[in-house]
Every structure is written in structure tokens, then in C-alpha cells.
Design a protein around this motif. Structure first.
Motif, PDB file in Angstrom:
ATOM      1  N   ALA A  90       0.831  -1.206   0.000  1.00 36.47           N
ATOM      2  CA  ALA A  90       0.000   0.000   0.000  1.00 36.47           C
ATOM      3  C   ALA A  90       0.867   1.258   0.000  1.00 36.47           C
ATOM      4  N   ALA A  91       1.968   1.236   0.724  1.00 39.35           N
ATOM      5  CA  ALA A  91       2.843   2.404   0.776  1.00 39.35           C
ATOM      6  C   ALA A  91       3.575   2.605  -0.547  1.00 39.35           C
ATOM      7  N   ALA A  92       3.863   1.519  -1.267  1.00 36.32           N
ATOM      8  CA  ALA A  92       4.597   1.615  -2.525  1.00 36.32           C
ATOM      9  C   ALA A  92       3.694   1.945  -3.709  1.00 36.32           C
ATOM     10  N   ALA A  93       2.390   1.793  -3.551  1.00 37.62           N
ATOM     11  CA  ALA A  93       1.470   2.053  -4.660  1.00 37.62           C
ATOM     12  C   ALA A  93       1.469   3.545  -4.991  1.00 37.62           C
ATOM     13  N   PRO A  94       1.435   3.873  -6.290  1.00 38.49           N
ATOM     14  CA  PRO A  94       1.407   5.301  -6.650  1.00 38.49           C
ATOM     15  C   PRO A  94       0.093   5.928  -6.210  1.00 38.49           C
ATOM     16  N   PRO A  95       0.142   7.185  -5.798  1.00 37.93           N
ATOM     17  CA  PRO A  95      -1.101   7.833  -5.350  1.00 37.93           C
ATOM     18  C   PRO A  95      -2.060   8.018  -6.524  1.00 37.93           C
ATOM     19  N   ALA A  96      -3.344   7.920  -6.242  1.00 31.46           N
ATOM     20  CA  ALA A  96      -4.364   8.104  -7.275  1.00 31.46           C
ATOM     21  C   ALA A  96      -4.379   9.575  -7.679  1.00 31.46           C
ATOM     22  N   PRO A  97      -4.514   9.844  -8.988  1.00 31.46           N
ATOM     23  CA  PRO A  97      -4.558  11.248  -9.416  1.00 31.46           C
ATOM     24  C   PRO A  97      -5.817  11.915  -8.885  1.00 31.46           C
ATOM     25  N   PRO A  98      -5.725  13.196  -8.528  1.00 32.71           N
ATOM     26  CA  PRO A  98      -6.910  13.877  -8.011  1.00 32.71           C
ATOM     27  C   PRO A  98      -7.968  13.986  -9.106  1.00 32.71           C
ATOM     28  N   GLU A  99      -9.211  13.778  -8.706  1.00 40.99           N
ATOM     29  CA  GLU A  99     -10.314  13.840  -9.656  1.00 40.99           C
ATOM     30  C   GLU A  99     -10.682  15.297  -9.898  1.00 40.99           C
ATOM     31  N   GLU A 100     -10.676  15.685 -11.163  1.00 48.22           N
ATOM     32  CA  GLU A 100     -11.014  17.057 -11.510  1.00 48.22           C
ATOM     33  C   GLU A 100     -12.472  17.111 -11.972  1.00 48.22           C
ATOM     34  N   PRO A 101     -13.189  18.152 -11.570  1.00 47.05           N
ATOM     35  CA  PRO A 101     -14.585  18.253 -12.015  1.00 47.05           C
ATOM     36  C   PRO A 101     -14.635  18.514 -13.518  1.00 47.05           C
ATOM     37  N   PRO A 102     -15.662  17.975 -14.201  1.00 49.16           N
ATOM     38  CA  PRO A 102     -15.753  18.196 -15.642  1.00 49.16           C
ATOM     39  C   PRO A 102     -16.014  19.671 -15.933  1.00 49.16           C
ATOM     40  N   THR A 103     -15.365  20.166 -16.977  1.00 46.42           N
ATOM     41  CA  THR A 103     -15.568  21.562 -17.357  1.00 46.42           C
ATOM     42  C   THR A 103     -15.973  21.627 -18.824  1.00 46.42           C
ATOM     43  N   LYS A 104     -16.652  22.701 -19.162  1.00 44.01           N
ATOM     44  CA  LYS A 104     -17.073  22.914 -20.537  1.00 44.01           C
ATOM     45  C   LYS A 104     -16.873  24.395 -20.811  1.00 44.01           C
ATOM     46  N   GLY A 105     -15.981  24.715 -21.745  1.00 39.63           N
ATOM     47  CA  GLY A 105     -15.729  26.112 -22.057  1.00 39.63           C
ATOM     48  C   GLY A 105     -15.064  26.853 -20.917  1.00 39.63           C
ATOM     49  N   GLY A 106     -14.320  26.151 -20.061  1.00 34.66           N
ATOM     50  CA  GLY A 106     -13.617  26.806 -18.984  1.00 34.66           C
ATOM     51  C   GLY A 106     -14.477  27.066 -17.751  1.00 34.66           C
ATOM     52  N   ARG A 107     -15.742  26.709 -17.781  1.00 34.83           N
ATOM     53  CA  ARG A 107     -16.631  26.925 -16.632  1.00 34.83           C
ATOM     54  C   ARG A 107     -17.090  25.578 -16.094  1.00 34.83           C
ATOM     55  N   PRO A 108     -17.318  25.472 -14.802  1.00 39.87           N
ATOM     56  CA  PRO A 108     -17.802  24.202 -14.247  1.00 39.87           C
ATOM     57  C   PRO A 108     -19.185  23.869 -14.793  1.00 39.87           C
ATOM     58  N   VAL A 109     -19.443  22.591 -14.970  1.00 48.12           N
ATOM     59  CA  VAL A 109     -20.733  22.116 -15.452  1.00 48.12           C
ATOM     60  C   VAL A 109     -21.593  21.805 -14.238  1.00 48.12           C
ATOM     61  N   LEU A 110     -22.788  22.352 -14.189  1.00 51.17           N
ATOM     62  CA  LEU A 110     -23.725  22.080 -13.103  1.00 51.17           C
ATOM     63  C   LEU A 110     -24.662  20.978 -13.554  1.00 51.17           C
ATOM     64  N   THR A 111     -24.925  20.046 -12.675  1.00 49.04           N
ATOM     65  CA  THR A 111     -25.792  18.925 -12.993  1.00 49.04           C
ATOM     66  C   THR A 111     -27.019  18.976 -12.108  1.00 49.04           C
ATOM     67  N   VAL A 112     -28.208  18.820 -12.705  1.00 49.72           N
ATOM     68  CA  VAL A 112     -29.453  18.776 -11.956  1.00 49.72           C
ATOM     69  C   VAL A 112     -29.717  17.324 -11.602  1.00 49.72           C
ATOM     70  N   LEU A 113     -29.897  17.058 -10.322  1.00 52.36           N
ATOM     71  CA  LEU A 113     -30.161  15.708  -9.867  1.00 52.36           C
ATOM     72  C   LEU A 113     -31.655  15.451  -9.890  1.00 52.36           C
ATOM     73  N   PRO A 114     -32.092  14.306 -10.379  1.00 51.77           N
ATOM     74  CA  PRO A 114     -33.525  14.005 -10.409  1.00 51.77           C
ATOM     75  C   PRO A 114     -34.075  13.897  -8.995  1.00 51.77           C
ATOM     76  N   GLY A 115     -35.298  14.371  -8.832  1.00 51.08           N
ATOM     77  CA  GLY A 115     -35.957  14.283  -7.539  1.00 51.08           C
ATOM     78  C   GLY A 115     -35.622  15.421  -6.604  1.00 51.08           C
ATOM     79  N   MET A 116     -34.750  16.323  -7.018  1.00 54.57           N
ATOM     80  CA  MET A 116     -34.395  17.456  -6.180  1.00 54.57           C
ATOM     81  C   MET A 116     -35.246  18.648  -6.578  1.00 54.57           C
ATOM     82  N   ASP A 117     -35.847  19.312  -5.611  1.00 54.93           N
ATOM     83  CA  ASP A 117     -36.633  20.508  -5.886  1.00 54.93           C
ATOM     84  C   ASP A 117     -35.698  21.685  -6.061  1.00 54.93           C
ATOM     85  N   SER A 118     -36.101  22.610  -6.929  1.00 54.30           N
ATOM     86  CA  SER A 118     -35.291  23.814  -7.085  1.00 54.30           C
ATOM     87  C   SER A 118     -35.496  24.701  -5.876  1.00 54.30           C
ATOM     88  N   GLY A 119     -34.596  25.634  -5.670  1.00 54.98           N
ATOM     89  CA  GLY A 119     -34.668  26.525  -4.510  1.00 54.98           C
ATOM     90  C   GLY A 119     -35.939  27.349  -4.496  1.00 54.98           C
TER      91      GLY A 119
END
Length: 132
Positions: A90-119
Motif C-alpha cells: 500500500a505504501a509503494a502504490a502510486p497515489p491516485a490522481p486527483p479527480e477534476e470536475p468536468p468543465t465545458k468552455g472553462g466553466r464548471p458544469v452544473l448537474t441537476v439531480l432528479p428528484g431534487m426541488d429547485s430553490g
């Protein structure tokens, strides 16, 4: 699987020997109990090596109860060796690369989750005046 068993050392200052016995003070009875190494390290007990176990003395006027103790250092078990090998892998295993959020056109992509009410529908105050 549980983690590797930690080798406990003698509680005496500057002693690096492996502990083989546990010392406990029973203040109410003015008794010192010296027995086999406890399964778990407790805050008010002291782990001692074979040398310090044989040379241990109690305060003047106190009774000493010495239980049967095996003063030999315990041999590593196959479980200990496997746990050590797993820890090295476990100590010798390479560290996992950090997960980057998906982007589109340089801006973060917002995802609407089903079943969630809007504000607005949920009666949340969005800070915007809805009468305009």
C-alpha cells in the motif's frame, strides 16, 4: 482484514526493548500487579520489557502480585507477516490522481439531480425579487 499489530515497547524512559508484561497499580489496595502483556494498551498501565519486569520494585509498604509471565518476545505470526506485506504494498502504490470536475468552455458544469426541488419551488430565499 485488520491492520498490522503494533509492536509495543517498554514504558521505561529510553528503553527500546519489546514489552512482555503489563504493570498495574491498584492504589486503593496499595498493590502492584505484574502480569502478562495486556491485549490492549490502557492509559493507566505500564508495559515492561523482560529486564525491567524482573527488576521491578514496588513502593515501600505496597504488596506485589506477580502472575505467571512468559518473558520471551512473541514470534511474528503469519498474520503479522501478511499484514506487514500488505502495508508495504500500500505504501509503494502510486497515489491516485486527483479527480477534476468536468468543465465545458472553462466553466464548471452544473448537474441537476432528479428528484431534487429547485430553490424557488422549495420556498428557499434566493435573494432575488420574484415580482419583477
Amino acid at each position: 482484514m485488520t491492520g498490522p499489530r503494533v509492536k509495543r515497547l517498554c514504558s521505561r524512559t529510553a528503553c527500546k526493548a519489546t514489552a512482555v508484561a503489563t504493570l498495574t497499580y491498584v492504589h486503593a489496595d496499595q498493590t502492584v500487579v505484574l502480569g502478562p502483556l495486556a491485549t490492549y494498551a490502557e492509559p493507566h498501565t505500564y508495559d515492561l520489557c523482560a529486564d525491567h519486569t524482573t527488576r521491578m520494585t514496588a513502593p515501600r509498604g505496597w504488596d506485589v502480585v506477580r502472575l505467571a509471565i512468559d518473558l520471551t518476545e512473541p514470534e511474528p505470526t503469519p498474520d503479522d507477516l501478511l499484514a506487514l506485506a500488505d502495508a508495504v504494498r500500500a505504501a509503494a502504490a502510486p497515489p491516485a490522481p486527483p479527480e477534476e470536475p468536468p468543465t465545458k468552455g472553462g466553466r464548471p458544469v452544473l448537474t441537476v439531480l432528479p428528484g431534487m426541488d429547485s430553490g424557488v419551488d422549495a420556498g428557499m430565499d434566493t435573494g432575488m425579487d420574484s415580482s419583477r
